[in-house]
Design a protein around this motif. Structure first.
Motif, PDB file in Angstrom:
ATOM      1  N   ASP A 196      45.595  64.415 138.783  1.00  0.00           N
ATOM      2  CA  ASP A 196      44.854  63.154 138.749  1.00  0.00           C
ATOM      3  C   ASP A 196      44.171  62.890 140.086  1.00  0.00           C
ATOM      4  O   ASP A 196      44.789  63.039 141.146  1.00  0.00           O
ATOM      5  CB  ASP A 196      45.809  61.990 138.429  1.00  0.00           C
ATOM      6  N   LYS A 213      44.881  61.282 129.888  1.00  0.00           N
ATOM      7  CA  LYS A 213      43.994  60.735 130.915  1.00  0.00           C
ATOM      8  C   LYS A 213      43.417  59.386 130.468  1.00  0.00           C
ATOM      9  O   LYS A 213      43.338  58.447 131.256  1.00  0.00           O
ATOM     10  CB  LYS A 213      42.859  61.711 131.204  1.00  0.00           C
ATOM     11  N   LYS A 265      46.641  58.092 132.785  1.00  0.00           N
ATOM     12  CA  LYS A 265      47.042  59.159 133.698  1.00  0.00           C
ATOM     13  C   LYS A 265      48.546  59.109 134.006  1.00  0.00           C
ATOM     14  O   LYS A 265      49.232  58.199 133.609  1.00  0.00           O
ATOM     15  CB  LYS A 265      46.214  59.132 134.989  1.00  0.00           C
TER      16      LYS A 265
END
Length: 185
Positions: A63, A174, A178
């Protein structure tokens, strides 16, 4: 003459094999690379089908790596990738395989593992990385991952479909905020 030709061909064969092995390894993370995954996955899927075993693929994405590179520089971004690979190598089993898929993405291939087992491993890796932030001198940087899981034959009927399903689950992780693991389906 015979000794030289035998040892010469042995050395050539060894160098060729060493060169081939290096061509399947990512220099930065020491994980296998995408080319290796693409070559091995169809064979491993066939073996799993023959054994009537589950095979799971955990697709990982670091991320916010782009913002890490922008804020701290690419050497720190490289340390983040190395930390992910090191963390994964510490917790996977000897017969599991770690691949750097590209950029900030990794795959872990787990023969004989269900989607539930792969999800648990993904959650454990996320936790390990959160508990061990990178030391940047004055700063500490927490590493966050999102992950998608797909299993053969539960979610996919072949190698390409397995990657596609795990990638789709990763995209869902996502989109949902996340730092989490989502399972295909």
């Amino acid at each position: 003459f015979w000794f030289r030709s035998v040892t010469g061909s042995w050395r050539s064969a060894w160098r060729l094999e060493e060169s081939r092995a290096l061509s399947f390894r990512d220099d930065l993370t020491v994980a296998q690379n995408r080319r290796c995954l693409e070559e091995e996955l169809p064979r491993i899927v066939r073996e799993s089908a023959a054994k009537h075993e589950s095979l799971s693929l955990l697709f990982l994405d670091v991320d916010n790596l782009k913002s890490v590179n922008t804020r701290h520089g690419h050497p720190v971004g490289s340390k983040v990738l190395q930390a992910v690979a090191d963390g994964a190598h510490r917790i996977i089993r000897a017969h599991d395989r770690l691949y750097r898929y590209g950029g900030d993405e990794f795959c872990i291939l787990m023969p004989g593992t269900t989607a539930l087992g792969a999800r648990k491993l993904g959650e454990r890796l996320i936790q390990v990385l959160q508990e061990h932030p990178l030391d940047l001198g004055r700063d500490r940087l927490a590493v966050s991952l999102s992950a998608g899981v797909a299993a053969f034959p539960e979610h996919a009927d072949g190698a390409g479909h397995l990657i596609e399903q795990a990638d789709h689950a990763l995209l869902q992780a996502k989109q949902e905020g996340k730092g989490r693991v989502m399972v295909a389906g």
